[in-house]
Design a protein around this motif. Structure first.
Motif, PDB file in Angstrom:
ATOM      1  N   ASP A   1      -3.670   1.687  -8.479  1.00 53.98           N
ATOM      2  CA  ASP A   1      -3.953   2.363  -7.213  1.00 53.98           C
ATOM      3  C   ASP A   1      -2.835   2.260  -6.184  1.00 53.98           C
ATOM      4  O   ASP A   1      -2.829   2.990  -5.198  1.00 53.98           O
ATOM      5  CB  ASP A   1      -5.242   1.802  -6.595  1.00 53.98           C
ATOM      6  N   ALA A   2      -1.898   1.325  -6.375  1.00 52.40           N
ATOM      7  CA  ALA A   2      -0.851   1.129  -5.365  1.00 52.40           C
ATOM      8  C   ALA A   2       0.311   0.378  -6.014  1.00 52.40           C
ATOM      9  O   ALA A   2       0.721   0.721  -7.127  1.00 52.40           O
ATOM     10  CB  ALA A   2      -1.416   0.373  -4.157  1.00 52.40           C
ATOM     11  N   PHE A   3       0.820  -0.665  -5.317  1.00 53.79           N
ATOM     12  CA  PHE A   3       1.945  -1.443  -5.819  1.00 53.79           C
ATOM     13  C   PHE A   3       1.704  -2.920  -5.511  1.00 53.79           C
ATOM     14  O   PHE A   3       1.020  -3.267  -4.542  1.00 53.79           O
ATOM     15  CB  PHE A   3       3.256  -1.004  -5.158  1.00 53.79           C
ATOM     16  N   LEU A   4       2.294  -3.771  -6.331  1.00 52.93           N
ATOM     17  CA  LEU A   4       2.251  -5.204  -6.097  1.00 52.93           C
ATOM     18  C   LEU A   4       3.684  -5.716  -6.049  1.00 52.93           C
ATOM     19  O   LEU A   4       4.490  -5.413  -6.933  1.00 52.93           O
ATOM     20  CB  LEU A   4       1.486  -5.923  -7.202  1.00 52.93           C
ATOM     21  N   ARG A   5       3.985  -6.460  -5.009  1.00 53.48           N
ATOM     22  CA  ARG A   5       5.291  -7.098  -4.905  1.00 53.48           C
ATOM     23  C   ARG A   5       5.173  -8.534  -5.406  1.00 53.48           C
ATOM     24  O   ARG A   5       4.415  -9.335  -4.836  1.00 53.48           O
ATOM     25  CB  ARG A   5       5.792  -7.075  -3.460  1.00 53.48           C
ATOM     26  N   ILE A   6       5.878  -8.853  -6.468  1.00 50.83           N
ATOM     27  CA  ILE A   6       5.891 -10.213  -7.013  1.00 50.83           C
ATOM     28  C   ILE A   6       6.978 -10.983  -6.277  1.00 50.83           C
ATOM     29  O   ILE A   6       8.164 -10.707  -6.419  1.00 50.83           O
ATOM     30  CB  ILE A   6       6.171 -10.205  -8.524  1.00 50.83           C
ATOM     31  N   THR A   7       6.572 -11.944  -5.476  1.00 49.34           N
ATOM     32  CA  THR A   7       7.516 -12.643  -4.602  1.00 49.34           C
ATOM     33  C   THR A   7       7.981 -13.976  -5.160  1.00 49.34           C
ATOM     34  O   THR A   7       9.022 -14.497  -4.743  1.00 49.34           O
ATOM     35  CB  THR A   7       6.879 -12.873  -3.222  1.00 49.34           C
ATOM     36  N   GLU A   8       7.203 -14.563  -6.069  1.00 48.28           N
ATOM     37  CA  GLU A   8       7.611 -15.828  -6.697  1.00 48.28           C
ATOM     38  C   GLU A   8       7.220 -15.774  -8.156  1.00 48.28           C
ATOM     39  O   GLU A   8       6.055 -15.521  -8.488  1.00 48.28           O
ATOM     40  CB  GLU A   8       6.940 -17.020  -6.003  1.00 48.28           C
TER      41      GLU A   8
ATOM     42  N   VAL B   1       9.179  -0.635 -10.176  1.00 48.02           N
ATOM     43  CA  VAL B   1       9.701   0.410  -9.291  1.00 48.02           C
ATOM     44  C   VAL B   1      11.009  -0.023  -8.637  1.00 48.02           C
ATOM     45  O   VAL B   1      11.911   0.788  -8.430  1.00 48.02           O
ATOM     46  CB  VAL B   1       8.656   0.760  -8.214  1.00 48.02           C
ATOM     47  N   ALA B   2      11.109  -1.321  -8.314  1.00 47.11           N
ATOM     48  CA  ALA B   2      12.312  -1.798  -7.637  1.00 47.11           C
ATOM     49  C   ALA B   2      12.437  -3.307  -7.802  1.00 47.11           C
ATOM     50  O   ALA B   2      11.424  -4.021  -7.918  1.00 47.11           O
ATOM     51  CB  ALA B   2      12.269  -1.446  -6.153  1.00 47.11           C
ATOM     52  N   ARG B   3      13.667  -3.762  -7.828  1.00 48.88           N
ATOM     53  CA  ARG B   3      13.966  -5.195  -7.717  1.00 48.88           C
ATOM     54  C   ARG B   3      14.796  -5.354  -6.456  1.00 48.88           C
ATOM     55  O   ARG B   3      15.906  -4.825  -6.366  1.00 48.88           O
ATOM     56  CB  ARG B   3      14.712  -5.701  -8.940  1.00 48.88           C
ATOM     57  N   LEU B   4      14.261  -6.083  -5.469  1.00 55.06           N
ATOM     58  CA  LEU B   4      14.855  -6.112  -4.142  1.00 55.06           C
ATOM     59  C   LEU B   4      15.944  -7.170  -4.038  1.00 55.06           C
ATOM     60  O   LEU B   4      16.160  -7.977  -4.955  1.00 55.06           O
ATOM     61  CB  LEU B   4      13.757  -6.352  -3.108  1.00 55.06           C
TER      62      LEU B   4
ATOM     63  N   GLU C   1       0.815  -1.212   0.000  1.00 53.65           N
ATOM     64  CA  GLU C   1       0.000   0.000   0.000  1.00 53.65           C
ATOM     65  C   GLU C   1       0.855   1.272   0.000  1.00 53.65           C
ATOM     66  O   GLU C   1       0.562   2.246  -0.695  1.00 53.65           O
ATOM     67  CB  GLU C   1      -0.930   0.009   1.221  1.00 53.65           C
ATOM     68  N   ASP C   2       1.912   1.277   0.799  1.00 53.36           N
ATOM     69  CA  ASP C   2       2.666   2.514   1.030  1.00 53.36           C
ATOM     70  C   ASP C   2       4.131   2.323   0.653  1.00 53.36           C
ATOM     71  O   ASP C   2       4.996   2.164   1.520  1.00 53.36           O
ATOM     72  CB  ASP C   2       2.551   2.926   2.507  1.00 53.36           C
ATOM     73  N   PHE C   3       4.393   2.353  -0.635  1.00 55.34           N
ATOM     74  CA  PHE C   3       5.792   2.325  -1.069  1.00 55.34           C
ATOM     75  C   PHE C   3       6.288   3.774  -1.083  1.00 55.34           C
ATOM     76  O   PHE C   3       5.556   4.684  -1.493  1.00 55.34           O
ATOM     77  CB  PHE C   3       5.903   1.691  -2.459  1.00 55.34           C
ATOM     78  N   PRO C   4       7.550   4.013  -0.652  1.00 55.14           N
ATOM     79  CA  PRO C   4       7.986   5.395  -0.405  1.00 55.14           C
ATOM     80  C   PRO C   4       8.119   6.272  -1.646  1.00 55.14           C
ATOM     81  O   PRO C   4       8.187   7.488  -1.521  1.00 55.14           O
ATOM     82  CB  PRO C   4       9.343   5.219   0.291  1.00 55.14           C
ATOM     83  N   TYR C   5       8.176   5.673  -2.830  1.00 51.32           N
ATOM     84  CA  TYR C   5       8.274   6.526  -4.022  1.00 51.32           C
ATOM     85  C   TYR C   5       7.672   5.792  -5.217  1.00 51.32           C
ATOM     86  O   TYR C   5       7.379   4.603  -5.151  1.00 51.32           O
ATOM     87  CB  TYR C   5       9.726   6.909  -4.317  1.00 51.32           C
TER      88      TYR C   5
END
Length: 292
Positions: free
Chosen positions: A278-285, A264-267, A250-254
């Motif tokens: 509306d927000a962000f999705l983290r693809i974990t697998e 937006v990012a690859r961790l 929900e609350d990614f800093p940028y």
């Protein structure tokens, strides 16, 4: 009536194997024949049935009318089987044919129903035991077992619940069916709905929708189903991905100003954060199928 009834079983997969085992070990059942999948079947949740007398691994009922008729069944039981069954077969057993469908019939008749339900955000469904007719999933209802769909449940979790509900319904209603005591409730098909078979287009992620919708799609068609698909630009290269698991951020800093589908990012753990409407999705697998 005779305490022991002659049953012909049609089915496979994990829920079908549970029903087969129940019938095989039931002292009131003479299991007179089985039609199941071939050993090289590659469908989801395949659970083979051992070879043996009266077990026909045809993968289809078409052309097997004489086999079933020759077994003189009192009742036909179907579980873990997607093929439509002809009236020629349904009319063989004097007690008819019973089966299962993962929906609150008469809603969600048809194909791919669990995936559609999860993608549409259902919080519960049901497994329905019903009497087979030539109208798909339209026969009289014998019983229903409510199945909760939790927010974190993926399709494999719901299929496990369906397996459990299948055995519960068999234990609850088969003795009544065998003794002719089961109550049948006619479906009002005018109030029902029908689902179509999903195709590859239904697996494609639309990043211009909200995060919950995308998250639900991922849950709906994760293992053992084909997986959600997308093409993303990661570090300057385009990749085709199969997405298996994800979580809403929900609350990614940028990055709130970015267009949907932007990575937006690859961790550090290789997970990928993608902008949605509306927000962000983290693809974990995920799996990278190829790069363009």
């Amino acid at each position: 009536m005779n305490d022991i009834i002659r049953v012909f079983f049609i089915g496979g997969l994990t829920n079908g194997r549970l029903v087969y085992n129940y019938l095989k070990t039931n002292k009131y059942v003479n299991l007179v024949g089985v039609i199941t999948y071939t050993d090289d079947f590659r469908g989801a949740r395949f659970c083979p049935i051992e070879d043996g007398e009266g077990i026909y691994k045809t993968g289809k009922t078409s052309g097997c009318e004489s086999i079933i008729k020759g077994s003189s069944p009192d009742l036909i039981v179907v579980a873990g089987w997607s093929e439509l069954i002809s009236n020629d077969i349904l009319s063989i057993a004097p007690m008819g044919a019973i089966g299962f469908h993962p929906a609150k019939l008469p809603m969600d008749r048809g194909r791919s129903v669990l995936a559609w339900q999860i993608e549409d955000g259902y919080t519960e469904t049901a497994l329905t035991m019903f009497r087979y007719t030539d109208y798909p999933d339209g026969g009289d209802i014998i019983g229903q077992n409510i199945i909760k769909i939790e927010k974190e449940d993926y399709i494999s979790d719901i299929l496990d619940k369906v397996d459990s509900a299948t055995l519960d319904l068999m234990k609850a209603y088969f003795p009544l069916i065998r003794q002719g005591l089961a109550k049948y409730r006619k479906q009002d098909l005018s109030e029902g709905s029908f689902r179509r078979l999903r195709n590859a287009e239904n697996s494609v992620i639309n990043w211009n929708t909200n995060s919950e919708t995308i998250y639900n799609k991922v849950r709906a068609i994760s293992h053992p189903y084909p997986g959600a698909t997308t093409t993303l630009k990661i570090e300057g290269m385009y990749y085709d991905l199969l997405v298996w698991r994800s979580e809403i951020v929900e609350d990614f800093p940028y990055g709130t100003y970015l267009q949907p589908s932007t990575v937006v990012a690859r961790l550090f753990d290789s997970s990928i954060i993608v902008k949605t409407r509306d927000a962000f999705l983290r693809i974990t697998e995920y799996e990278i199928r190829n790069n363009q």
